[in-house]
Design a protein around this motif. Structure first.
Motif, short mmCIF file in Angstrom:
data_model
loop_
_atom_site.label_atom_id
_atom_site.label_comp_id
_atom_site.label_asym_id
_atom_site.label_seq_id
_atom_site.Cartn_x
_atom_site.Cartn_y
_atom_site.Cartn_z
N ASN B 157 34.53 37.67 31.33
CA ASN B 157 33.80 36.77 31.69
C ASN B 157 33.09 37.29 33.16
O ASN B 157 33.18 36.52 34.12
CB ASN B 157 34.35 35.61 32.08
CG ASN B 157 34.48 34.58 30.82
OD1 ASN B 157 33.51 34.80 30.00
ND2 ASN B 157 35.52 33.98 30.66
N TYR B 158 32.64 38.55 33.13
CA TYR B 158 32.30 39.00 34.44
C TYR B 158 31.28 38.05 35.09
O TYR B 158 31.48 37.68 36.34
CB TYR B 158 31.46 40.42 34.18
CG TYR B 158 30.98 41.03 35.44
CD1 TYR B 158 29.57 40.54 35.79
CD2 TYR B 158 31.89 41.82 36.27
CE1 TYR B 158 29.41 41.28 37.12
CE2 TYR B 158 31.30 42.58 37.41
CZ TYR B 158 30.05 41.97 37.52
OH TYR B 158 29.49 42.74 38.76
N LEU B 159 30.22 37.80 34.37
CA LEU B 159 29.21 36.97 34.99
C LEU B 159 29.64 35.31 35.11
O LEU B 159 29.55 34.70 35.86
CB LEU B 159 28.02 36.83 33.99
CG LEU B 159 27.17 38.25 33.79
CD1 LEU B 159 26.20 38.11 32.62
CD2 LEU B 159 26.31 38.52 35.00
N GLY B 160 30.54 35.07 34.04
CA GLY B 160 30.85 33.65 33.95
C GLY B 160 31.83 33.42 35.20
O GLY B 160 31.70 32.49 35.92
N TRP B 161 33.10 34.11 35.07
CA TRP B 161 34.04 33.92 36.17
C TRP B 161 33.68 34.15 37.39
O TRP B 161 33.93 33.48 38.48
CB TRP B 161 35.12 35.07 35.93
CG TRP B 161 36.21 34.36 35.08
CD1 TRP B 161 36.10 33.63 33.97
CD2 TRP B 161 37.82 34.12 35.44
NE1 TRP B 161 37.44 32.99 33.46
CE2 TRP B 161 38.31 33.31 34.31
CE3 TRP B 161 38.33 34.44 36.50
CZ2 TRP B 161 39.51 33.29 34.21
CZ3 TRP B 161 39.72 34.20 36.62
CH2 TRP B 161 40.30 33.34 35.44
N SER B 162 32.96 35.25 37.58
CA SER B 162 32.68 35.38 39.13
C SER B 162 31.19 35.21 39.41
O SER B 162 30.78 35.57 40.63
CB SER B 162 32.96 36.98 39.26
OG SER B 162 32.10 37.66 38.21
N ALA B 163 30.40 34.63 38.55
CA ALA B 163 29.07 34.14 38.87
C ALA B 163 28.90 33.52 40.15
O ALA B 163 27.94 33.87 41.01
CB ALA B 163 28.23 33.51 37.83
N ALA B 164 29.89 32.54 40.25
CA ALA B 164 29.45 31.74 41.67
C ALA B 164 29.80 32.57 42.77
O ALA B 164 29.25 32.10 43.81
CB ALA B 164 30.52 30.43 41.33
N MET B 165 30.60 33.47 42.59
CA MET B 165 31.22 34.10 43.82
C MET B 165 30.57 35.59 44.10
O MET B 165 30.51 36.05 45.04
CB MET B 165 32.69 34.16 44.02
CG MET B 165 32.94 32.59 44.48
SD MET B 165 34.64 32.55 44.54
CE MET B 165 34.67 31.00 43.47
N PHE B 186 33.72 31.22 51.82
CA PHE B 186 34.49 32.21 52.12
C PHE B 186 35.28 32.79 51.00
O PHE B 186 34.73 32.65 49.88
CB PHE B 186 35.85 31.07 52.60
CG PHE B 186 35.44 29.98 53.54
CD1 PHE B 186 35.62 30.80 55.20
CD2 PHE B 186 35.02 28.78 53.58
CE1 PHE B 186 35.04 29.75 55.91
CE2 PHE B 186 34.88 27.97 54.55
CZ PHE B 186 34.61 28.71 55.77
N CYS B 187 36.20 33.38 51.27
CA CYS B 187 37.12 34.15 50.06
C CYS B 187 35.98 34.99 49.25
O CYS B 187 36.19 34.88 47.96
CB CYS B 187 37.77 33.11 49.28
SG CYS B 187 38.80 31.93 50.09
N THR B 189 34.90 38.15 47.21
CA THR B 189 35.78 39.32 46.64
C THR B 189 34.98 39.89 45.69
O THR B 189 34.05 39.35 44.79
CB THR B 189 36.87 38.51 45.53
OG1 THR B 189 37.64 37.43 46.27
CG2 THR B 189 37.99 39.51 44.99
#
Lengths: 434, 274
Positions: B157-165, B186-187, B189
């Motif tokens: 979920n490269y896009l899914g998991w981290s899309a927001a950040m 914040f945070c 990554t």
């Protein structure tokens, strides 16, 4: 009387109008949504509210439907994280919850929720903390959007991205292999080292304009018999594999022709015949320019007799030990391979100690110069430049010219070959300069 | 001497080291866990600054650390992170500092104290877990499949998991508007580095390192913590000789955010007892 362009309605009229608007709006809304509760329950997204510890206090029908859960089993009994997959839980605890605490809101986070029966549904979650009058956090409001389509789209994007990445890696590997092959081929068209010529020194330089392209310049020095040596330098038309094939044919034809009859005009004439025969009828007429000549050292005098001929090629330059330099013209020589028979002009000179013969291709004289790269370097500038180096040994002359080529930067867009042949100066001090 | 100073400066920017608080006071180092950065301590720092010198930093790959210092090989084990901690301590010439580590950083602190006993004089372990995966006679809270699912999610979920950040984070040069909009988040990554950190965090087994802890240690656990359940807190407490255990009335894995007063009180009491 004043004429008011910006006529305002009477304030009392405005109030009456607003009242009428509100009544109409309310009636219109009632027609569509008779209950805020119904809107909450059946909204096209999931709603839930939790206590600050995550305990679910309220959840709408849409989300219960998606998850296949009964309200009684959820409200007051489950926490928000209980609805998530294990991966989602971990992400929630390590990213979502801390960010929500710090920012009081967080939006568009991709998580997965568990469905009764073992399924899972990808969702996009946004949350906001509701604060009390004294600013203390009271509860967390969360909206949940079904992201199945979006996730499928993202996965497709991800696959494409990986495919593109793989294609890029492959292309880079192919390019590296091709460049290596071209470099090897290019080397095969140029001698690794030149044979020692008794009583003489030689120096060469080859500038490749682009590593992707096979250049079309060539040179060589080789023994003819016990005494004489042949040498040539030239430039074939075009670049790339066809030019490389032409270069190859030219090199080996000149070598063979020179062994058969070392006379420069004869050798170039043979080359002309061969190239014309090969290319004239091919629909792809190709030709070259070349200087070919012989060297004959005289051990008694230390001098080197030069006899050369040229076809369509810039004239050689002779640098003298006394600090002068001049062209060695071979006027009227035609491009080699264009016509069935071509006239070539020969010339001779004798190199004494400290003299150097310089051959070059037109990449040097046609380098674009000036701020706007509009001018060409030209014959006269070259002659002036090398005159300043007259009396120096061949390697020093070639080194100076290499520096000149480098100084052209991107103005030098053609391959350039240099070949310098000289007789060492008799003065030991000068010789030490090497 | 000059070389040492230069090296120290490099470490400080590598780990985005921040020093605040009372310069005369004993030093407390605050280390964030997986998923966030030194911003996690924003509610803890105010309770310490009057009496203590407070050192904050970001692990390489997190927050505003120097991403160019990231090495998949170095950070494939907790030792790599522990060596970073020792280097931060050395750069600041710390002696007998109190190391407060959250989550995986609690174990990183244990390893760092083992590597450089003179640098770290006490440990506070906030929601620690020496091993997340259940084992014979040990309940970490997760099965190997659970962690595989987390890691698979991260991978897939490269896009899914981290899309927001991710956009924040990656400093997308071609989409500067994303950076502007999210600059205050914040945070941050980097997703690729986060994947390595996640793997290292959740697949490590540091249980054997606990018994080697010889400095005063406080273990803080929460009443409800999905990631570090109470059995794990008890395990850590029992494994570390002479350690103290405080159970905070808090839900979730981040008591320093969800129950800051109680967390701060426990830390301050422990510091006062040293």
């Amino acid at each position: 009387m004043m004429c008011r362009a910006d006529q305002q309605p009477d304030p009392q009229d405005a109030d009456a109008d607003a009242d009428a608007d509100r009544t109409a709006d309310a009636a219109f809304a009632a027609l569509l949504e008779d209950s805020a509760e119904d809107l909450y329950e059946n909204a096209p997204c999931g709603y839930l509210s939790t206590l600050m510890d995550g305990t679910i206090a309220k959840i709408n029908g849409t989300l219960l439907d998606w998850l296949g859960l009964e309200r009684e089993a959820v409200v007051g009994r489950k926490r928000f994280t209980d609805l998530l997959t294990v991966g989602g839980k971990l992400y929630h605890e390590t990213h979502f919850a801390p960010l929500l605490r710090m920012q009081s809101e967080i939006s568009g986070i991709a998580l997965e929720m568990k469905q009764t029966g073992g399924g899972r549904i990808p969702v996009l979650v946004s949350s906001a903390v509701k604060h009390g009058t004294t600013g203390q956090p009271l509860l967390i409001r969360t909206t949940v959007f079904d992201a199945r389509d979006r996730r499928a789209y993202e996965e497709e994007l991800l696959r494409r991205r990986e495919a593109a990445e793989e294609a890029r890696r492959q292309a880079e590997a192919d390019r590296a292999r091709l460049q290596e092959a071209l470099a090897v081929l290019q080397q095969s068209l140029l001698p690794d080292t030149l044979p020692p010529v008794p009583g003489a020194q030689t120096a060469t330089h080859y500038h490749t304009a682009s590593p992707d392209r096979l250049g079309g310049d060539f040179y060589d020095v080789f023994a003819l018999d016990g005494q004489r040596f042949g040498f040539f330098l030239g430039d074939v038309c075009g670049k790339g594999p066809q030019a490389a094939a032409l270069t190859s044919l030219t090199r080996y034809t000149l070598r063979a022709a020179a062994l058969h009859d070392p006379d420069p005009v004869s050798a170039l004439t043979t080359l002309n015949t061969v190239l014309h025969e090969r290319y004239a009828g091919s629909g792809d007429p190709r030709y070259c320019t070349a200087v070919y000549g012989t060297l004959e050292p005289d051990p008694a005098t230390g001098q080197l007799a030069v006899h050369l001929a040229a076809g369509g090629h810039p004239p050689a330059i002779v640098l003298r030990a006394d600090g002068t330099a001049d062209f060695l013209p071979t006027p009227g020589g035609l491009l080699v391979g264009i016509l069935p028979s071509a006239p070539f002009t020969d010339a001779t000179t004798v190199l004494g100690p400290g003299d150097t013969l310089l051959l070059y291709t037109d990449g040097l004289t046609e380098a674009r110069t000036g701020q706007d790269r509009a001018g060409l370097y030209g014959d006269e500038a070259l002659l002036a430049f090398v005159t300043a180096h007259a009396g120096k040994p061949p390697h020093a002359v070639v080194q100076a010219l290499t520096g000149l080529l480098d100084s052209f930067g991107d103005g030098l867009d053609d391959d350039t070959a240099l070949l310098a042949i000289g007789v060492p100066a008799s003065d030991p001090q000068t010789r030490d300069e090497r | 001497m000059r070389l040492e100073r230069l090296a120290g400066m490099d470490i400080a920017s590598r780990n985005h080291v921040t020093v605040t608080g009372n310069p005369q006071g004993p030093t407390v180092v605050l280390a964030h866990g997986f998923g966030c950065d030194q911003n996690m301590w924003r509610l803890t720092v105010p309770a310490l600054v009057d009496d203590y010198r407070v050192v904050l930093f970001d692990h390489v790959g997190s927050g505003r650390s120097d991403a160019s210092a990231f090495s998949e090989e170095r950070y494939a084990s907790l030792d790599g992170y522990a060596r970073d901690v020792v280097e931060v301590c050395e750069a600041l010439e710390l002696r007998d500092a109190v190391f407060v580590g959250h989550s995986v950083s609690a174990m990183i602190g244990v390893l760092a104290a083992g590597l450089a006993p003179e640098r770290i004089g006490a440990l506070v372990m906030v929601a620690p877990s020496p091993r997340y995966i259940d084992d014979e006679g040990y309940r970490g809270g997760f099965s190997a499949e659970d962690i595989d699912e987390l890691l698979a999610s991260l991978e897939a979920n490269y896009l899914g998991w981290s899309a927001a950040m991710a956009p924040v984070i990656m400093g997308n040069a071609d989409r500067p508007e994303l950076g502007d909009e999210l600059r205050n988040s914040f945070c941050t990554t980097d997703p690729d580095m986060a994947r390595v950190f996640a793997r290292t965090t959740f697949l490590s087994d540091s249980r054997d390192d606990l018994k080697g802890v010889s400095v005063p240690t406080l273990v803080l656990e929460c009443t409800q913590d999905v990631i570090a359940p109470r059995e794990v807190g008890a395990f850590v407490h029992q494994a570390i000789p002479g350690s103290a255990l405080v159970t905070l009335e808090a839900t979730g894995h981040c008591p320093h955010l969800s129950a800051p007063e109680a967390t701060n009180q426990a830390i301050v009491d422990f510091l006062a007892s040293l």
